[in-house]
Design an enzyme around this catalytic site. Sequence first.
Site, PDB file in Angstrom:
ATOM      1  N   LYS A   1      39.460  54.621  46.450  1.00  0.00           N
ATOM      2  CA  LYS A   1      39.003  53.235  46.603  1.00  0.00           C
ATOM      3  C   LYS A   1      40.175  52.354  47.041  1.00  0.00           C
ATOM      4  O   LYS A   1      41.337  52.792  46.992  1.00  0.00           O
ATOM      5  CB  LYS A   1      38.419  52.744  45.283  1.00  0.00           C
ATOM      6  CG  LYS A   1      39.423  52.714  44.129  1.00  0.00           C
ATOM      7  CD  LYS A   1      38.718  52.472  42.797  1.00  0.00           C
ATOM      8  CE  LYS A   1      39.716  52.484  41.654  1.00  0.00           C
ATOM      9  NZ  LYS A   1      39.041  52.453  40.339  1.00  0.00           N
TER      10      LYS A   1
ATOM     11  N   ARG B   1      32.271  47.329  30.671  1.00  0.00           N
ATOM     12  CA  ARG B   1      32.340  46.788  32.018  1.00  0.00           C
ATOM     13  C   ARG B   1      31.045  47.198  32.727  1.00  0.00           C
ATOM     14  O   ARG B   1      30.167  46.394  32.911  1.00  0.00           O
ATOM     15  CB  ARG B   1      33.598  47.331  32.707  1.00  0.00           C
ATOM     16  CG  ARG B   1      34.209  46.414  33.711  1.00  0.00           C
ATOM     17  CD  ARG B   1      35.539  46.938  34.213  1.00  0.00           C
ATOM     18  NE  ARG B   1      35.504  48.341  34.636  1.00  0.00           N
ATOM     19  CZ  ARG B   1      36.517  48.972  35.205  1.00  0.00           C
ATOM     20  NH1 ARG B   1      37.654  48.333  35.440  1.00  0.00           N
ATOM     21  NH2 ARG B   1      36.423  50.244  35.546  1.00  0.00           N
TER      22      ARG B   1
ATOM     23  N   TYR C   1      65.520  30.136  46.239  1.00  0.00           N
ATOM     24  CA  TYR C   1      64.695  29.016  45.767  1.00  0.00           C
ATOM     25  C   TYR C   1      64.788  28.864  44.254  1.00  0.00           C
ATOM     26  O   TYR C   1      64.722  29.855  43.522  1.00  0.00           O
ATOM     27  CB  TYR C   1      63.228  29.252  46.135  1.00  0.00           C
ATOM     28  CG  TYR C   1      62.948  29.147  47.613  1.00  0.00           C
ATOM     29  CD1 TYR C   1      63.192  27.968  48.317  1.00  0.00           C
ATOM     30  CD2 TYR C   1      62.409  30.227  48.305  1.00  0.00           C
ATOM     31  CE1 TYR C   1      62.919  27.883  49.673  1.00  0.00           C
ATOM     32  CE2 TYR C   1      62.123  30.145  49.659  1.00  0.00           C
ATOM     33  CZ  TYR C   1      62.380  28.973  50.343  1.00  0.00           C
ATOM     34  OH  TYR C   1      62.107  28.886  51.675  1.00  0.00           O
TER      35      TYR C   1
ATOM     36  N   MET D   1      59.246  34.590  50.787  1.00  0.00           N
ATOM     37  CA  MET D   1      58.141  35.152  51.563  1.00  0.00           C
ATOM     38  C   MET D   1      58.569  36.363  52.396  1.00  0.00           C
ATOM     39  O   MET D   1      57.860  37.365  52.475  1.00  0.00           O
ATOM     40  CB  MET D   1      57.531  34.078  52.470  1.00  0.00           C
ATOM     41  CG  MET D   1      56.324  34.581  53.242  1.00  0.00           C
ATOM     42  SD  MET D   1      55.643  33.379  54.389  1.00  0.00           S
ATOM     43  CE  MET D   1      54.761  32.300  53.277  1.00  0.00           C
TER      44      MET D   1
END
Length: 377
Positions: free
Chosen positions: A35, A130, A253, A305
């Site tokens: 999957k 679930r 950052y 990024m």
Amino acid sequence: MPRPIHAVIHQPALANNLEVVRRHAPASRVWAVVKANAYGHGIRRAFAGLRAADGFGLLDLNEAVLLRELGWQGPILLLEGFFQPQDVPLLEEYRLTTAIHNEEQLRMLEVARPKGPLAIQLKLNTGMNRLGFAPDQYRTAWERARTLSGVGSIVHMTHFSDADGERGIAHQLEVFDTTTANLPGEASLSNSAATLWHPAAHRAWVRPGIVLYGASPSGRHVDIADTGLMPAMSLHSELIAVQELRPGDTVGYGSLFTADRPMRIGVVACGYADGYPRHAAGWGDRPAPVLVDGVRTHLVGRVSMDMLCVDLTPCPKARVGSPVTLWGHGLPIDDVAAASGTVGYELMCALAPRVPVTVATLTVPDAPNVAETAPAK
Ligand SMILES: *Cc1c(COP(=O)(O)O)cnc(C)c1O
């Protein structure tokens, strides 16, 4: 020139990991779970490494169709079953085995009246809460499924919540065995953790996913260190800059890392837009590991990024162009995930589409990454 980042999918490692699964559960047939585009590895690429499986488990009809187009004739299991009445003819057309986990799916089959024979895995909720029929509704659901027109075999299926943990599977296995007692039909129970660690749950079928890709179901590499599993995905890049820091200089950052001594850092062409986790720590006492020139070092500062920074203290010869491994051979994806508050599953699945992928077909999986590192053009 493309950016130097690229991933390598090692087909021999996939084949090896399937063998490891077979050694653990020799009497069971194996649904290789592919999957989520084979946990980020690519269905097409993974299929070539896993074609010795007995069947493939996945979620998406399109991925099932792709496997048929690749020539797979064996069983394909839709782990969540189907979603709409118009899916039912496709189950027949592509000979798909479907999970049935709720009333609505039973009703859709009653209306669609497939010609069959349709293979079903009827899902019992043994405590995961679930998907699946509650234990007190399961026998009724089984009777209904059995009398439906077009239904062939019915396999009993459940899923474990704690096969990798303290709680284990005994409580769920007991519910399963009690509920299905005296009902005919095979059973399909074990995810990777149960396949490795709970032989009592090896029935007709096992359903491993993560171990086929060489990562740990528990998220801890130490738990699989002596199994012979090999990483099927490696992520590589290079240094594209080097900076000399003075004491008190900060990196990236938010200035989350401050140098307390003179040090060299390297800038790697890899960031969160490539799928590297932004939550990977570049500070504190458990920073995320990285290999530079084959030497284990660690992140400094926050992942951005397109770039991340690494401490070059353990690899003083490193320079622009030096090879970097973000995870894969020599650096378990589980270790990177652990330093990022997640598990290997999430990192693999998040490999970004912008990362070029090459396939290693012949390399010995634990050999150094030499020949196969050229990025796809
Ligand atoms: C994903 C999944 C698996 C495989 O789980 P792993 O932990 O990756 O082995 C098995 N069964 C079902 C129903 C699943 O959804």
